[in-house]
Design a protein around this motif. Sequence first.
Motif, short mmCIF file in Angstrom:
data_model
loop_
_atom_site.label_atom_id
_atom_site.label_comp_id
_atom_site.label_asym_id
_atom_site.label_seq_id
_atom_site.Cartn_x
_atom_site.Cartn_y
_atom_site.Cartn_z
N PRO A 182 -104.19 -52.80 68.75
CA PRO A 182 -103.53 -51.49 68.50
C PRO A 182 -102.86 -50.98 69.92
O PRO A 182 -103.51 -51.25 71.00
CB PRO A 182 -104.50 -50.69 67.85
CG PRO A 182 -105.86 -51.33 68.31
CD PRO A 182 -105.65 -52.87 68.45
N SER A 183 -102.01 -50.28 69.74
CA SER A 183 -101.34 -49.46 71.07
C SER A 183 -102.49 -48.46 71.64
O SER A 183 -103.41 -48.12 70.98
CB SER A 183 -100.08 -48.86 70.56
OG SER A 183 -100.33 -47.73 69.80
N VAL A 184 -102.20 -48.34 73.10
CA VAL A 184 -103.02 -47.20 73.57
C VAL A 184 -103.01 -45.83 72.82
O VAL A 184 -104.09 -45.24 72.81
CB VAL A 184 -102.60 -47.31 75.07
CG1 VAL A 184 -103.29 -46.08 75.88
CG2 VAL A 184 -102.70 -48.47 75.71
N SER A 185 -101.92 -45.54 72.40
CA SER A 185 -101.77 -44.13 71.88
C SER A 185 -102.51 -44.08 70.54
O SER A 185 -103.12 -43.04 70.25
CB SER A 185 -99.99 -43.91 71.66
OG SER A 185 -99.57 -44.66 70.60
N ILE A 186 -102.47 -45.28 69.68
CA ILE A 186 -103.40 -45.31 68.55
C ILE A 186 -104.68 -45.13 68.90
O ILE A 186 -105.53 -44.41 68.41
CB ILE A 186 -102.98 -46.25 67.43
CG1 ILE A 186 -101.61 -46.30 67.20
CG2 ILE A 186 -104.12 -46.54 66.39
CD1 ILE A 186 -101.13 -47.57 66.38
N CYS A 187 -105.28 -45.97 69.95
CA CYS A 187 -106.43 -45.90 70.23
C CYS A 187 -107.06 -44.45 70.79
O CYS A 187 -107.94 -44.16 70.42
CB CYS A 187 -106.70 -46.95 71.45
SG CYS A 187 -106.43 -48.56 70.97
N LEU A 188 -106.07 -43.78 71.49
CA LEU A 188 -106.55 -42.56 71.94
C LEU A 188 -106.46 -41.34 71.04
O LEU A 188 -107.65 -40.72 70.91
CB LEU A 188 -105.46 -42.03 73.18
CG LEU A 188 -105.52 -42.77 74.28
CD1 LEU A 188 -104.50 -42.26 75.27
CD2 LEU A 188 -106.70 -42.28 75.26
N ILE A 189 -105.78 -41.87 70.02
CA ILE A 189 -105.80 -40.59 68.69
C ILE A 189 -107.28 -40.97 68.04
O ILE A 189 -107.88 -40.09 67.50
CB ILE A 189 -104.65 -40.86 67.87
CG1 ILE A 189 -103.26 -40.30 68.63
CG2 ILE A 189 -104.84 -40.15 66.49
CD1 ILE A 189 -102.13 -40.68 67.73
#
Length: 260
Positions: free
Chosen positions: A230-237
């Motif tokens: 998954p993308s970094v943004s999804i991971c951070l969310i």
Amino acid sequence: MSSSLAVYSLWRREWVRFLRQPSRLGGAFAMPLLFWLLIGTGLSSSFRLPGGPADLDYLEYFFPGTVVLLVLLGAIFSTFSVIDDRHEGFLQGVLVAPVARSAIVLGKVLGGATLAWFQGMIIFCLAPLAGITLTWPAAVAAAGLLALLSLAMTSLGFAFAWMIDSTQGFHAVMNVILLPMWFLSGAFFPVAGAPLWLEWIMRLNPLTYGIAAMRRVLYHGSPELGEQLPSVSICLIVLGVWCVACLLLDLWVVNREVGA
């Protein structure tokens, strides 16, 4: 006593206790390093990442999971102090002090999270030995990710430790819940290629997104390694929501027991 002073005092107490127990540091490092060296070396010849380069070494693939394992163990060992404090009477003294319960939670969680982060960053510096090229942006991003993971895992461990009255019971939780979370996070084997039912469990595991974010950051020079992640943004969310949820759980269990 002000809430900020209470948070600082409890945070500092975790560090003082840690520095007075050098064997604790050695024990925390021994297991992840043995995992990395023995399992990584043993599987290097047979490991192939689906869709990844054929020359990817398992020691390199396994390294981010090893760092997160050390953070997890650091968080677990630090939250053991909650049980010890209860048995020694210290926790009862803190609870009757004129400070907010949130200050108690923050002091204990931040102290344990800082210790877990510190231990994770020490082994993170060994990344070049695994064949991973470190850059300053990647190191800073990884440090931030490890801080978020440390806070989330320490908060989760704190909730269990607060509700459990014995170290034996906490060991059972660690073996049944916390360590399986790591095994099913993509640290040990990739999500791609797992049976469908296991893949769904791994995707529902919030720790999976911490491992994925670490791989995204560390494998910046090999974008094909992140195609299945998954993308970094999804991971951070996901990690942010998990962290907040665990902190709210801590506040709930503390206030519930105090109210009872």
